[in-house]
Design a protein around this motif. Structure first.
Motif, PDB file in Angstrom:
ATOM      1  N   ASP A  61     -27.184 -18.794 -48.011  1.00  0.00           N
ATOM      2  CA  ASP A  61     -28.112 -17.908 -47.304  1.00  0.00           C
ATOM      3  C   ASP A  61     -28.255 -18.305 -45.836  1.00  0.00           C
ATOM      4  O   ASP A  61     -28.403 -17.436 -44.965  1.00  0.00           O
ATOM      5  CB  ASP A  61     -29.490 -17.935 -47.980  1.00  0.00           C
ATOM      6  CG  ASP A  61     -29.460 -17.290 -49.357  1.00  0.00           C
ATOM      7  OD1 ASP A  61     -28.514 -16.538 -49.631  1.00  0.00           O
ATOM      8  OD2 ASP A  61     -30.375 -17.573 -50.161  1.00  0.00           O
ATOM      9  N   ALA A  62     -28.213 -19.597 -45.549  1.00  0.00           N
ATOM     10  CA  ALA A  62     -28.373 -20.067 -44.176  1.00  0.00           C
ATOM     11  C   ALA A  62     -27.051 -20.110 -43.417  1.00  0.00           C
ATOM     12  O   ALA A  62     -27.045 -20.454 -42.230  1.00  0.00           O
ATOM     13  CB  ALA A  62     -29.007 -21.459 -44.176  1.00  0.00           C
ATOM     14  N   GLU A  63     -25.943 -19.769 -44.086  1.00  0.00           N
ATOM     15  CA  GLU A  63     -24.604 -19.827 -43.488  1.00  0.00           C
ATOM     16  C   GLU A  63     -24.334 -21.230 -42.916  1.00  0.00           C
ATOM     17  O   GLU A  63     -23.809 -21.384 -41.819  1.00  0.00           O
ATOM     18  CB  GLU A  63     -24.450 -18.760 -42.398  1.00  0.00           C
ATOM     19  CG  GLU A  63     -24.599 -17.333 -42.915  1.00  0.00           C
ATOM     20  CD  GLU A  63     -24.417 -16.306 -41.811  1.00  0.00           C
ATOM     21  OE1 GLU A  63     -24.330 -16.714 -40.627  1.00  0.00           O
ATOM     22  OE2 GLU A  63     -24.332 -15.096 -42.123  1.00  0.00           O
ATOM     23  N   ALA A  64     -24.738 -22.234 -43.690  1.00  0.00           N
ATOM     24  CA  ALA A  64     -24.604 -23.623 -43.252  1.00  0.00           C
ATOM     25  C   ALA A  64     -23.212 -24.154 -43.590  1.00  0.00           C
ATOM     26  O   ALA A  64     -22.547 -23.693 -44.524  1.00  0.00           O
ATOM     27  CB  ALA A  64     -25.667 -24.497 -43.905  1.00  0.00           C
ATOM     28  N   THR A  65     -22.787 -25.154 -42.819  1.00  0.00           N
ATOM     29  CA  THR A  65     -21.516 -25.843 -43.043  1.00  0.00           C
ATOM     30  C   THR A  65     -21.804 -27.322 -43.266  1.00  0.00           C
ATOM     31  O   THR A  65     -22.447 -27.964 -42.437  1.00  0.00           O
ATOM     32  CB  THR A  65     -20.569 -25.671 -41.846  1.00  0.00           C
ATOM     33  OG1 THR A  65     -20.353 -24.278 -41.608  1.00  0.00           O
ATOM     34  CG2 THR A  65     -19.248 -26.376 -42.104  1.00  0.00           C
ATOM     35  N   VAL A  66     -21.329 -27.848 -44.393  1.00  0.00           N
ATOM     36  CA  VAL A  66     -21.549 -29.251 -44.728  1.00  0.00           C
ATOM     37  C   VAL A  66     -20.194 -29.950 -44.784  1.00  0.00           C
ATOM     38  O   VAL A  66     -19.320 -29.547 -45.556  1.00  0.00           O
ATOM     39  CB  VAL A  66     -22.286 -29.405 -46.076  1.00  0.00           C
ATOM     40  CG1 VAL A  66     -22.490 -30.885 -46.403  1.00  0.00           C
ATOM     41  CG2 VAL A  66     -23.623 -28.680 -46.040  1.00  0.00           C
ATOM     42  N   THR A  67     -20.004 -30.931 -43.940  1.00  0.00           N
ATOM     43  CA  THR A  67     -18.767 -31.728 -43.945  1.00  0.00           C
ATOM     44  C   THR A  67     -19.097 -33.147 -44.398  1.00  0.00           C
ATOM     45  O   THR A  67     -20.252 -33.547 -44.448  1.00  0.00           O
ATOM     46  CB  THR A  67     -18.131 -31.757 -42.551  1.00  0.00           C
ATOM     47  OG1 THR A  67     -19.087 -32.290 -41.608  1.00  0.00           O
ATOM     48  CG2 THR A  67     -17.729 -30.357 -42.116  1.00  0.00           C
ATOM     49  N   ARG A  68     -18.037 -33.921 -44.681  1.00  0.00           N
ATOM     50  CA  ARG A  68     -18.273 -35.236 -45.264  1.00  0.00           C
ATOM     51  C   ARG A  68     -17.110 -36.164 -44.993  1.00  0.00           C
ATOM     52  O   ARG A  68     -15.977 -35.721 -44.786  1.00  0.00           O
ATOM     53  CB  ARG A  68     -18.440 -35.110 -46.777  1.00  0.00           C
ATOM     54  CG  ARG A  68     -17.227 -34.460 -47.426  1.00  0.00           C
ATOM     55  CD  ARG A  68     -17.487 -33.930 -48.803  1.00  0.00           C
ATOM     56  NE  ARG A  68     -17.577 -34.985 -49.795  1.00  0.00           N
ATOM     57  CZ  ARG A  68     -17.787 -34.762 -51.089  1.00  0.00           C
ATOM     58  NH1 ARG A  68     -17.978 -33.516 -51.512  1.00  0.00           N
ATOM     59  NH2 ARG A  68     -17.852 -35.738 -51.932  1.00  0.00           N
ATOM     60  N   ASP A  69     -17.415 -37.462 -45.007  1.00  0.00           N
ATOM     61  CA  ASP A  69     -16.379 -38.483 -45.032  1.00  0.00           C
ATOM     62  C   ASP A  69     -15.986 -38.752 -46.482  1.00  0.00           C
ATOM     63  O   ASP A  69     -16.592 -38.212 -47.422  1.00  0.00           O
ATOM     64  CB  ASP A  69     -16.884 -39.779 -44.385  1.00  0.00           C
ATOM     65  CG  ASP A  69     -17.133 -39.621 -42.889  1.00  0.00           C
ATOM     66  OD1 ASP A  69     -16.631 -38.625 -42.323  1.00  0.00           O
ATOM     67  OD2 ASP A  69     -17.822 -40.475 -42.313  1.00  0.00           O
ATOM     68  N   GLU A  70     -14.991 -39.583 -46.633  1.00  0.00           N
ATOM     69  CA  GLU A  70     -14.628 -40.034 -47.976  1.00  0.00           C
ATOM     70  C   GLU A  70     -15.686 -41.043 -48.422  1.00  0.00           C
ATOM     71  O   GLU A  70     -15.823 -42.118 -47.839  1.00  0.00           O
ATOM     72  CB  GLU A  70     -13.242 -40.689 -47.967  1.00  0.00           C
ATOM     73  CG  GLU A  70     -12.721 -41.059 -49.332  1.00  0.00           C
ATOM     74  CD  GLU A  70     -12.397 -39.844 -50.183  1.00  0.00           C
ATOM     75  OE1 GLU A  70     -12.416 -39.972 -51.428  1.00  0.00           O
ATOM     76  OE2 GLU A  70     -12.125 -38.764 -49.610  1.00  0.00           O
ATOM     77  N   LEU A  71     -16.449 -40.680 -49.450  1.00  0.00           N
ATOM     78  CA  LEU A  71     -17.583 -41.500 -49.854  1.00  0.00           C
ATOM     79  C   LEU A  71     -17.179 -42.507 -50.926  1.00  0.00           C
ATOM     80  O   LEU A  71     -16.431 -42.163 -51.846  1.00  0.00           O
ATOM     81  CB  LEU A  71     -18.726 -40.620 -50.362  1.00  0.00           C
ATOM     82  CG  LEU A  71     -19.250 -39.582 -49.355  1.00  0.00           C
ATOM     83  CD1 LEU A  71     -20.437 -38.839 -49.950  1.00  0.00           C
ATOM     84  CD2 LEU A  71     -19.649 -40.245 -48.049  1.00  0.00           C
ATOM     85  N   PRO A  72     -17.685 -43.742 -50.830  1.00  0.00           N
ATOM     86  CA  PRO A  72     -17.279 -44.799 -51.754  1.00  0.00           C
ATOM     87  C   PRO A  72     -18.183 -44.850 -52.987  1.00  0.00           C
ATOM     88  O   PRO A  72     -19.273 -44.269 -53.013  1.00  0.00           O
ATOM     89  CB  PRO A  72     -17.463 -46.063 -50.912  1.00  0.00           C
ATOM     90  CG  PRO A  72     -18.641 -45.722 -50.055  1.00  0.00           C
ATOM     91  CD  PRO A  72     -18.553 -44.240 -49.764  1.00  0.00           C
ATOM     92  N   PRO A  73     -17.763 -45.589 -54.002  1.00  0.00           N
ATOM     93  CA  PRO A  73     -18.670 -45.870 -55.117  1.00  0.00           C
ATOM     94  C   PRO A  73     -19.717 -46.892 -54.686  1.00  0.00           C
ATOM     95  O   PRO A  73     -19.454 -47.765 -53.864  1.00  0.00           O
ATOM     96  CB  PRO A  73     -17.744 -46.436 -56.203  1.00  0.00           C
ATOM     97  CG  PRO A  73     -16.589 -47.001 -55.448  1.00  0.00           C
ATOM     98  CD  PRO A  73     -16.409 -46.124 -54.240  1.00  0.00           C
ATOM     99  N   VAL A  74     -20.922 -46.774 -55.236  1.00  0.00           N
ATOM    100  CA  VAL A  74     -22.010 -47.687 -54.903  1.00  0.00           C
ATOM    101  C   VAL A  74     -22.696 -48.123 -56.189  1.00  0.00           C
ATOM    102  O   VAL A  74     -22.469 -47.554 -57.266  1.00  0.00           O
ATOM    103  CB  VAL A  74     -23.037 -47.021 -53.955  1.00  0.00           C
ATOM    104  CG1 VAL A  74     -22.410 -46.688 -52.612  1.00  0.00           C
ATOM    105  CG2 VAL A  74     -23.631 -45.767 -54.595  1.00  0.00           C
ATOM    106  N   SER A  75     -23.543 -49.116 -56.064  1.00  0.00           N
ATOM    107  CA  SER A  75     -24.336 -49.576 -57.198  1.00  0.00           C
ATOM    108  C   SER A  75     -25.691 -48.887 -57.131  1.00  0.00           C
ATOM    109  O   SER A  75     -26.452 -49.103 -56.195  1.00  0.00           O
ATOM    110  CB  SER A  75     -24.504 -51.097 -57.142  1.00  0.00           C
ATOM    111  OG  SER A  75     -25.341 -51.539 -58.185  1.00  0.00           O
ATOM    112  N   GLY A  76     -25.990 -48.032 -58.110  1.00  0.00           N
ATOM    113  CA  GLY A  76     -27.245 -47.303 -58.043  1.00  0.00           C
ATOM    114  C   GLY A  76     -27.463 -46.435 -59.258  1.00  0.00           C
ATOM    115  O   GLY A  76     -26.807 -46.578 -60.293  1.00  0.00           O
ATOM    116  N   ASN A  77     -28.403 -45.514 -59.118  1.00  0.00           N
ATOM    117  CA  ASN A  77     -28.773 -44.587 -60.173  1.00  0.00           C
ATOM    118  C   ASN A  77     -28.279 -43.196 -59.791  1.00  0.00           C
ATOM    119  O   ASN A  77     -28.614 -42.676 -58.722  1.00  0.00           O
ATOM    120  CB  ASN A  77     -30.291 -44.588 -60.373  1.00  0.00           C
ATOM    121  CG  ASN A  77     -30.737 -43.637 -61.456  1.00  0.00           C
ATOM    122  OD1 ASN A  77     -30.947 -42.455 -61.197  1.00  0.00           O
ATOM    123  ND2 ASN A  77     -30.882 -44.134 -62.659  1.00  0.00           N
TER     124      ASN A  77
END
Length: 379
Positions: free
Chosen positions: A250-266
């Motif tokens: 609806d907002a005509e937004a663009t989301v880009t990203r780096d290559e994300l790593p595995p992390v320790s979490g929930n």
């Protein structure tokens, strides 16, 4: 009071590995050997001098010299015995007593008193140590009482969360639904002001439901959302984008990203973290179409993530206020919401052992950065 014992002390190094008592014994043996050797040498020289048949005057002088040496050696022997007794009962024994008392305290009995009577230096030292022990025990007891009170308070909050999730939301749903039914059934008989009142009632009930749900999410962090494990942060971001697909479209937004790593979490909490930050970036947009970038870089044994946008930004003076619960910088009719989103994000990050902060200046968009622990042995 007995609590967990302290860790073992560090092993001494170099000459410090030899106890003080052994040092005194070693020096005492050397002094005794020197004393005996001196006595033997003096007696030998006196015997040799007497064998030379000296004159009567010289013989008298030698006799007086031998008597003086005997007195000196006797005094030295007495002083040596006195020194041994002094070291034994005035230094070594009090040190042993203080060491035994410290071992008892280090073993976990923190109510055990520390006290020696002599010498003055050790008495003062034991007094200072015992004063520190008493203050630590007092502070520990206060902390224990506060922790117990906090556990009790958390139990009450959990009970409140249950009541809020069930007993409070049901009346709100009834208020909203029956108010809407009232409008549908008696709509033709109502004037414009009555319809406006009905709208306010329904809107208030819905906002209260949203606020209760956000409070429940805030209270659940670190408590009922499961244990930590190895989480693919890229997959968590994918789920967040899927949940926000309609908002982004609806907002005509663009989301880009780096290559994300595995992390320790929930996994659930990290998904919620990405979702709240991206949703805020889209909500507080400028006139241009929203552009959001999720980046990451390594920082020691942590991953530093970032969420950057081209929105209205945040003034630096509000960098801390925006993370407080219920704190809003804009009117609700301009930017809807409960004011809990960023507080929830910070609580999630801190629960994972990281930090969340604002890195940016108003007018040029905003960049939020946060750290998450690496998977054990990574890199």
């Amino acid at each position: 009071m007995s609590i967990h014992p302290l860790p073992p002390p560090k092993a001494p190094t170099g000459l410090g590995r030899l106890p003080v008592a052994q040092w005194f014994v070693l020096l005492g043996v050397l002094a005794a050997v020197t004393f005996v050797a001196g006595v033997v040498i003096v007696l030998t020289m006196s015997t040799q001098a007497a064998a030379l048949n000296p004159s009567p005057d010289l013989a008298a002088h030698l006799s007086r010299l031998n008597a003086a040496l005997i007195v000196v050696f006797a005094l030295l022997l007495g002083l040596g015995v006195g020194l041994v007794a002094t070291v034994r009962y005035a230094v070594l024994k009090p040190i042993d007593q203080l060491t035994a008392q410290v071992r008892t305290v280090a073993g976990g009995d923190f109510d055990h008193d520390l006290h020696v009577d002599r010498p003055a230096e050790l008495a003062e030292l034991s007094s200072h140590i015992d004063s520190m022990r008493a203050r630590i025990v007092s502070a520990w007891r206060v902390a224990t009482d506060q922790a117990e009170e906090l556990r009790r308070s958390n139990g009450e909050l959990e009970q409140f969360a249950y009541v809020a999730s069930h007993d409070l939301q049901e009346p709100l749903r009834k208020v909203a639904s029956f108010t809407q039914m009232l409008e549908q059934r008696y709509g033709p008989q109502l004037d414009e002001r009555a319809r406006q009142y009905i709208h306010f009632a329904v809107d208030g009930a819905k906002r209260m439901q949203l606020l209760i749900n956000d409070l429940l999410d805030f209270s659940r962090v670190g408590r009922v959302t499961g244990e930590r494990s190895v989480v693919d942060s890229g997959a968590a971001l994918d789920r967040a984008l899927e949940n926000l697909s309609a908002t982004i479209e609806d907002a005509e937004a663009t989301v880009t990203r780096d290559e994300l790593p595995p992390v320790s979490g929930n996994e659930l909490q990290l998904t919620q973290l990405f979702q709240n930050l991206i949703e805020n970036a889209v909500k507080f947009r400028s006139e241009a179409p929203p552009r959001v970038h999720i980046g990451v870089r390594r920082d020691g044994d942590m991953w530093e993530f970032s969420c950057s946008d081209n929105g209205i930004g945040v003034e630096p003076k509000y960098a801390d206020r925006i993370f407080l619960i219920f704190q809003r910088l804009h009117p609700r009719d301009v930017y809807p919401g409960t004011g809990i989103g960023l507080a929830l994000c910070r609580k999630i990050v801190e629960y994972h052992g990281g930090q969340l902060w604002l890195d940016g200046e108003g007018g040029d968009g905003a960049t939020f950065r946060w750290t998450l622990p690496m998977v054990g042995g990574e890199g």
